[in-house]
Scaffold this active site. Sequence first.
Site, short mmCIF file in Angstrom:
data_model
loop_
_atom_site.label_atom_id
_atom_site.label_comp_id
_atom_site.label_asym_id
_atom_site.label_seq_id
_atom_site.Cartn_x
_atom_site.Cartn_y
_atom_site.Cartn_z
N PHE A 198 67.11 -67.93 -22.18
CA PHE A 198 67.87 -66.80 -22.70
C PHE A 198 67.04 -65.53 -22.62
O PHE A 198 65.81 -65.57 -22.60
CB PHE A 198 68.37 -67.06 -24.13
CG PHE A 198 67.36 -66.88 -25.21
CD1 PHE A 198 67.44 -65.81 -26.08
CD2 PHE A 198 66.33 -67.79 -25.39
CE1 PHE A 198 66.50 -65.64 -27.10
CE2 PHE A 198 65.39 -67.65 -26.40
CZ PHE A 198 65.49 -66.56 -27.25
N GLU A 222 63.38 -56.43 -22.79
CA GLU A 222 63.24 -55.64 -21.57
C GLU A 222 61.84 -55.03 -21.54
O GLU A 222 61.17 -54.96 -22.59
CB GLU A 222 64.33 -54.56 -21.51
CG GLU A 222 65.73 -55.15 -21.39
CD GLU A 222 66.84 -54.10 -21.32
OE1 GLU A 222 66.52 -52.89 -21.34
OE2 GLU A 222 68.01 -54.50 -21.23
N SER A 279 60.47 -55.45 -29.46
CA SER A 279 61.33 -56.03 -30.51
C SER A 279 62.57 -55.20 -30.82
O SER A 279 63.40 -55.63 -31.61
CB SER A 279 60.51 -56.20 -31.80
OG SER A 279 59.46 -57.11 -31.60
N GLU A 296 59.53 -64.78 -30.54
CA GLU A 296 60.72 -64.73 -31.42
C GLU A 296 60.58 -63.66 -32.51
O GLU A 296 61.01 -63.84 -33.64
CB GLU A 296 60.99 -66.09 -32.10
CG GLU A 296 61.00 -67.28 -31.18
CD GLU A 296 62.17 -67.30 -30.23
OE1 GLU A 296 62.91 -66.31 -30.16
OE2 GLU A 296 62.34 -68.30 -29.53
N THR A 345 57.68 -60.35 -33.63
CA THR A 345 56.29 -60.27 -34.10
C THR A 345 56.21 -60.51 -35.60
O THR A 345 57.21 -60.47 -36.32
CB THR A 345 55.72 -58.87 -33.80
OG1 THR A 345 56.51 -57.90 -34.54
CG2 THR A 345 55.76 -58.54 -32.32
#
Length: 401
Positions: free
Chosen positions: A127, A131, A136, A379, A381
């Site tokens: 997934f 970018e 985040s 997933e 920070t």
Amino acid sequence: MSRLAQTPGLTDIQQEILATVRDFVDKEIIPVATELEHRDEYPTQIVEGLKELGLFGLMIPEEYGGLGESLLTYALCVEEIARGWMSVSGIINTHFIVAYMLKQHGTQEQKDTFLPRMALGEVRGAFSMSEPALGSDVSAITSKGVKDGEEYVLTGQKMWLTNGGTSNLVAVLCRSDEGHPEGTAPHKSMTTFLVEKEPGFGEVRPGLTIPGKIDKMGYKGVDTTELIMDGLRIPANRVLGGATGRGFYQMMDGVEVGRVNVAARGCGVAQRAFELGVSYAQQRQTFGKPIAQHQAIQFKLAEMATKVEAAHAMMVNAARKKDSGQRNDLEAGMAKYLASEYCKEVVEDAFRIHGGYGFSKEYEIERLYREAPMLLIGEGTAEIQKMIIGRRLLEEYRFQG
């Protein structure tokens, strides 16, 4: 089975699954992990073994050929696998998140098409949210999906795809403004597209390029890549859930369970670091006795074991909360934050116990020392987790003045 990180209240089936996975890790992963990691080699044989165990379908419902197990069972399996080699848990995690998103949000046709083959490991998921320029800040994504007849045309550059090369189904988050008036909040004009592709690197389908593996400090073996879309055409029936504008919520739901997974990885790596530290401390002698008999080392072992135990308890709590049907973003954020920070500290203490040998590539702790930092940023920070935790606490403890 070690004294630490026990989980009370497991069913016989859960215990049997965990015992099988632990046996697989001890026999098939730990003996080869460091050698494969140093070569940055994809663990093909290990992955085939995981397919045979049914782990790619662990949480996929039985009606689609999966095992229909809980998030807790999955998280405890991840903990065991990460104890052997964290990269292997990464190979499963992105697949699991895409399968979870399909199960929760997919149309019936999408579930029927993908879930049975995902359960067998024939279709492997990745997934893609991030970018190159945004980290985040998911609401700032610039990749676009523009409607063109019965298709969408996707353009943009994505970053940090785990399994970007080996996967053949990627859930990609893009901005899709059609049907959303000017001034709509960014998170309400995002859509998840299910992109099918050939495994490999280069142009893997017209308009879609996976340039190659990103060379990393640790977390090797598993491929981490960019994804470049340039006029990539996707049929409308590959919009996750069949309607645009829901992508942000779908992805956040996936990331919520993904955070439990990252917490579980932190627990597994910390457990392995403790095992290596406590074992080495009893073998290595200084001043006429094993270093484990020196109080300074006993204090380290005490702190390490306490952190292993605390992280495990929080991870189990976060998984059980989600399994009960309740919102668990607070618990998942806390578990991910604590487990990743404690993992780094336990690994560093085990590294110190090894002394100069910890710096040698011959010793397993050297690999763990390079792997642990990934958990501080994967997933979301540590800082993002603290923001989530802080906001949720203010919701729960709103001042009534």
